[in-house]
Design a protein around this motif. Structure first.
Motif, PDB file in Angstrom:
ATOM      1  N   VAL A  14       0.824  -1.201   0.000  1.00 43.91           N
ATOM      2  CA  VAL A  14       0.000   0.000   0.000  1.00 43.91           C
ATOM      3  C   VAL A  14       0.862   1.256   0.000  1.00 43.91           C
ATOM      4  CG1 VAL A  14      -1.599   1.352   1.419  1.00 43.91           C
ATOM      5  CG2 VAL A  14      -2.034  -1.047   1.009  1.00 43.91           C
ATOM      6  N   VAL A  15       1.899   1.253   0.796  1.00 42.79           N
ATOM      7  CA  VAL A  15       2.775   2.418   0.872  1.00 42.79           C
ATOM      8  C   VAL A  15       3.433   2.686  -0.483  1.00 42.79           C
ATOM      9  CG1 VAL A  15       4.897   3.304   1.905  1.00 42.79           C
ATOM     10  CG2 VAL A  15       3.168   2.246   3.335  1.00 42.79           C
ATOM     11  N   SER A  16       3.774   1.646  -1.203  1.00 45.84           N
ATOM     12  CA  SER A  16       4.442   1.833  -2.488  1.00 45.84           C
ATOM     13  C   SER A  16       3.461   2.176  -3.611  1.00 45.84           C
ATOM     14  CB  SER A  16       5.239   0.583  -2.856  1.00 45.84           C
ATOM     15  OG  SER A  16       4.368  -0.505  -3.030  1.00 45.84           O
ATOM     16  N   ALA A  17       2.195   2.027  -3.391  1.00 47.28           N
ATOM     17  CA  ALA A  17       1.180   2.334  -4.399  1.00 47.28           C
ATOM     18  C   ALA A  17       0.271   3.433  -3.891  1.00 47.28           C
ATOM     19  CB  ALA A  17       0.389   1.082  -4.723  1.00 47.28           C
ATOM     20  N   ALA A  18       0.810   4.601  -3.649  1.00 47.95           N
ATOM     21  CA  ALA A  18       0.120   5.707  -2.995  1.00 47.95           C
ATOM     22  C   ALA A  18      -1.253   6.066  -3.569  1.00 47.95           C
ATOM     23  CB  ALA A  18       1.014   6.937  -2.962  1.00 47.95           C
ATOM     24  N   PRO A  19      -1.474   6.119  -4.899  1.00 41.55           N
ATOM     25  CA  PRO A  19      -2.795   6.521  -5.390  1.00 41.55           C
ATOM     26  C   PRO A  19      -3.936   5.600  -4.956  1.00 41.55           C
ATOM     27  CG  PRO A  19      -1.181   6.594  -7.166  1.00 41.55           C
ATOM     28  CD  PRO A  19      -0.509   5.946  -5.976  1.00 41.55           C
ATOM     29  N   ALA A  20      -3.640   4.334  -4.774  1.00 42.27           N
ATOM     30  CA  ALA A  20      -4.697   3.388  -4.421  1.00 42.27           C
ATOM     31  C   ALA A  20      -4.805   3.175  -2.923  1.00 42.27           C
ATOM     32  CB  ALA A  20      -4.429   2.060  -5.112  1.00 42.27           C
ATOM     33  N   VAL A  21      -4.062   3.931  -2.134  1.00 41.19           N
ATOM     34  CA  VAL A  21      -3.999   3.713  -0.686  1.00 41.19           C
ATOM     35  C   VAL A  21      -5.371   3.768  -0.029  1.00 41.19           C
ATOM     36  CG1 VAL A  21      -3.163   4.663   1.487  1.00 41.19           C
ATOM     37  CG2 VAL A  21      -1.607   4.425  -0.432  1.00 41.19           C
ATOM     38  N   ALA A  22      -6.121   4.820  -0.282  1.00 43.46           N
ATOM     39  CA  ALA A  22      -7.398   4.994   0.414  1.00 43.46           C
ATOM     40  C   ALA A  22      -8.355   3.847   0.128  1.00 43.46           C
ATOM     41  CB  ALA A  22      -8.025   6.324   0.037  1.00 43.46           C
ATOM     42  N   SER A  23      -8.489   3.474  -1.122  1.00 43.61           N
ATOM     43  CA  SER A  23      -9.414   2.403  -1.488  1.00 43.61           C
ATOM     44  C   SER A  23      -8.986   1.073  -0.872  1.00 43.61           C
ATOM     45  CB  SER A  23      -9.480   2.281  -3.006  1.00 43.61           C
ATOM     46  OG  SER A  23     -10.261   1.177  -3.364  1.00 43.61           O
ATOM     47  N   GLU A  24      -7.717   0.743  -0.986  1.00 44.28           N
ATOM     48  CA  GLU A  24      -7.227  -0.511  -0.430  1.00 44.28           C
ATOM     49  C   GLU A  24      -7.299  -0.510   1.094  1.00 44.28           C
ATOM     50  OE1 GLU A  24      -3.538  -1.948  -2.057  1.00 44.28           O
ATOM     51  OE2 GLU A  24      -4.056  -1.165  -4.027  1.00 44.28           O
ATOM     52  N   ALA A  25      -7.012   0.623   1.697  1.00 44.61           N
ATOM     53  CA  ALA A  25      -7.091   0.720   3.154  1.00 44.61           C
ATOM     54  C   ALA A  25      -8.521   0.517   3.623  1.00 44.61           C
ATOM     55  CB  ALA A  25      -6.557   2.070   3.627  1.00 44.61           C
ATOM     56  N   ARG A  26      -9.484   1.131   2.927  1.00 44.21           N
ATOM     57  CA  ARG A  26     -10.902   0.961   3.284  1.00 44.21           C
ATOM     58  C   ARG A  26     -11.308  -0.504   3.150  1.00 44.21           C
ATOM     59  NH1 ARG A  26     -11.857   5.775   0.695  1.00 44.21           N
ATOM     60  NH2 ARG A  26     -12.421   4.727  -1.230  1.00 44.21           N
ATOM     61  N   LEU A 102      -0.394   5.527   8.008  1.00 46.99           N
ATOM     62  CA  LEU A 102      -0.482   5.970   6.617  1.00 46.99           C
ATOM     63  C   LEU A 102      -1.200   7.311   6.530  1.00 46.99           C
ATOM     64  CD1 LEU A 102      -1.573   2.604   4.971  1.00 46.99           C
ATOM     65  CD2 LEU A 102       0.745   3.524   5.172  1.00 46.99           C
ATOM     66  N   ASP A 103      -0.935   8.034   5.474  1.00 49.90           N
ATOM     67  CA  ASP A 103      -1.632   9.294   5.214  1.00 49.90           C
ATOM     68  C   ASP A 103      -2.889   8.959   4.422  1.00 49.90           C
ATOM     69  OD1 ASP A 103      -2.212  11.984   5.036  1.00 49.90           O
ATOM     70  OD2 ASP A 103      -0.939  12.299   3.275  1.00 49.90           O
ATOM     71  N   LEU A 104      -3.987   8.759   5.119  1.00 52.40           N
ATOM     72  CA  LEU A 104      -5.221   8.311   4.493  1.00 52.40           C
ATOM     73  C   LEU A 104      -6.139   9.481   4.170  1.00 52.40           C
ATOM     74  CD1 LEU A 104      -5.904   5.283   6.846  1.00 52.40           C
ATOM     75  CD2 LEU A 104      -4.896   5.227   4.562  1.00 52.40           C
ATOM     76  N   SER A 105      -7.024   9.255   3.213  1.00 44.64           N
ATOM     77  CA  SER A 105      -8.007  10.282   2.860  1.00 44.64           C
ATOM     78  C   SER A 105      -8.935  10.535   4.044  1.00 44.64           C
ATOM     79  CB  SER A 105      -8.829   9.819   1.656  1.00 44.64           C
ATOM     80  OG  SER A 105      -9.706   8.771   2.041  1.00 44.64           O
ATOM     81  N   GLY A 106      -9.627  11.642   4.006  1.00 44.42           N
ATOM     82  CA  GLY A 106     -10.536  12.003   5.096  1.00 44.42           C
ATOM     83  C   GLY A 106     -11.588  10.963   5.369  1.00 44.42           C
ATOM     84  N   LYS A 107     -12.167  10.387   4.309  1.00 40.79           N
ATOM     85  CA  LYS A 107     -13.222   9.393   4.470  1.00 40.79           C
ATOM     86  C   LYS A 107     -12.677   8.120   5.124  1.00 40.79           C
ATOM     87  CE  LYS A 107     -16.926   7.276   1.805  1.00 40.79           C
ATOM     88  NZ  LYS A 107     -17.537   7.147   0.481  1.00 40.79           N
ATOM     89  N   THR A 108     -11.536   7.658   4.644  1.00 39.14           N
ATOM     90  CA  THR A 108     -10.933   6.445   5.205  1.00 39.14           C
ATOM     91  C   THR A 108     -10.453   6.696   6.623  1.00 39.14           C
ATOM     92  OG1 THR A 108     -10.267   5.749   2.998  1.00 39.14           O
ATOM     93  CG2 THR A 108      -9.175   4.667   4.848  1.00 39.14           C
ATOM     94  N   ALA A 109      -9.843   7.853   6.849  1.00 37.50           N
ATOM     95  CA  ALA A 109      -9.386   8.199   8.197  1.00 37.50           C
ATOM     96  C   ALA A 109     -10.575   8.283   9.150  1.00 37.50           C
ATOM     97  CB  ALA A 109      -8.616   9.515   8.173  1.00 37.50           C
ATOM     98  N   GLY A 110     -11.692   8.796   8.674  1.00 39.62           N
ATOM     99  CA  GLY A 110     -12.904   8.878   9.489  1.00 39.62           C
ATOM    100  C   GLY A 110     -13.437   7.508   9.861  1.00 39.62           C
ATOM    101  N   ARG A 111     -13.428   6.581   8.906  1.00 42.93           N
ATOM    102  CA  ARG A 111     -13.867   5.212   9.192  1.00 42.93           C
ATOM    103  C   ARG A 111     -12.944   4.550  10.205  1.00 42.93           C
ATOM    104  NH1 ARG A 111     -15.533   2.729   3.291  1.00 42.93           N
ATOM    105  NH2 ARG A 111     -17.334   4.061   2.996  1.00 42.93           N
ATOM    106  N   LEU A 112     -11.661   4.779  10.007  1.00 39.38           N
ATOM    107  CA  LEU A 112     -10.677   4.202  10.923  1.00 39.38           C
ATOM    108  C   LEU A 112     -10.909   4.710  12.338  1.00 39.38           C
ATOM    109  CD1 LEU A 112      -8.113   2.435  11.106  1.00 39.38           C
ATOM    110  CD2 LEU A 112      -6.796   4.501  10.663  1.00 39.38           C
ATOM    111  N   LYS A 113     -11.134   6.000  12.475  1.00 41.38           N
ATOM    112  CA  LYS A 113     -11.373   6.614  13.789  1.00 41.38           C
ATOM    113  C   LYS A 113     -12.662   6.073  14.414  1.00 41.38           C
ATOM    114  CE  LYS A 113     -10.839   9.951  16.939  1.00 41.38           C
ATOM    115  NZ  LYS A 113     -10.878   9.276  18.220  1.00 41.38           N
ATOM    116  N   ALA A 114     -13.701   5.907  13.604  1.00 41.47           N
ATOM    117  CA  ALA A 114     -14.981   5.396  14.115  1.00 41.47           C
ATOM    118  C   ALA A 114     -14.823   3.975  14.646  1.00 41.47           C
ATOM    119  CB  ALA A 114     -16.038   5.444  13.013  1.00 41.47           C
TER     120      ALA A 114
END
Length: 164
Positions: A14-26, A102-114
Motif C-alpha cells: 500500500v505504501v508503495s502504491a500511494a494513489p490506491a492507498v485509500a481504497s485498499e485501506a478501506r 499511513l496518510d489516508l483520505s478524510g473518508k478512510t481516516a474517518g472510518r478508521l477513527k470510528a
C-alpha cells in the motif's frame, strides 16, 4: 503468525502504491471489521448454546452476596467472550495500528477513527477492576468450576440462581 506476515506485506504494498492507498485501506479495514463481527456472532452463538449450570453450582453461587455474584458473572462472562473473539480482535487492532501510520483520505481516516472509538472503550477495564476487587477466595473457587471456563450467559445464570 501468518496474519502478521500477510499484514506487513499488504502495508508495504500500500505504501508503495500511494494513489490506491485509500481504497485498499478501506477494503482492508472493512475485511478486518467483518472478520471481527463474525467472531462476535460465533462467540454469541456459543453462549446461546450453553445450558445453565446444574443445581449444585447454582447453590454454590447462592452462598455469596448477590452483588458479588452479579459482578463475578457479568465480568467473567465478558472476559471469556472477549477471549473467544481475541484472534480477530488482535488482527483488527494490528490493522488499525498499521493504517494509522499511513496518510489516508478524510473518508478512510474517518472510518478508521470510528472503528477505533467503538473498539477501545473503558468499559472492559471497569469490569476487570470490579472483578479484581472481589474476594480472591471467591474468584478462585468459582473460576475453578468447569462451567466458568467457557463463554456463558451471565445474566441467564444470575436469573436461574435467583429463581429459587
Amino acid at each position: 503468525m501468518k496474519w502478521f506476515t500477510r499484514t506487513a506485506v499488504w502495508v508495504f504494498a500500500v505504501v508503495s502504491a500511494a494513489p490506491a492507498v485509500a481504497s485498499e485501506a478501506r477494503t482492508y479495514l472493512g475485511e478486518r471489521v467483518e472478520a471481527y463481527e463474525q467472531a462476535i456472532e460465533r462467540c454469541e452463538k456459543q453462549v446461546r448454546a450453553r445450558s445453565l449450570p446444574g443445581d449444585e453450582l447454582l447453590e454454590q453461587l447462592r452462598q455469596y452476596e448477590l452483588k458479588q455474584v452479579r459482578v463475578f458473572l457479568i465480568a467473567r462472562a465478558q472476559l471469556l467472550e472477549s477471549q473467544c473473539e481475541r484472534p480477530e480482535l488482535t488482527e483488527l487492532s494490528y490493522a488499525i495500528g498499521m493504517l494509522k501510520r499511513l496518510d489516508l483520505s478524510g473518508k478512510t481516516a474517518g472510518r478508521l477513527k470510528a472503528v477505533e472509538d467503538l473498539l477501545y472503550t473503558p468499559s472492559p477495564w471497569r469490569f476487570r477492576e470490579r472483578y479484581e476487587s472481589l474476594p480472591e477466595s471467591m474468584r478462585e473457587a468459582l473460576e475453578g468450576e468447569a462451567y466458568f471456563q467457557e463463554p456463558f450467559d451471565g445474566v441467564a445464570v444470575l436469573e436461574a440462581m435467583r429463581a429459587e
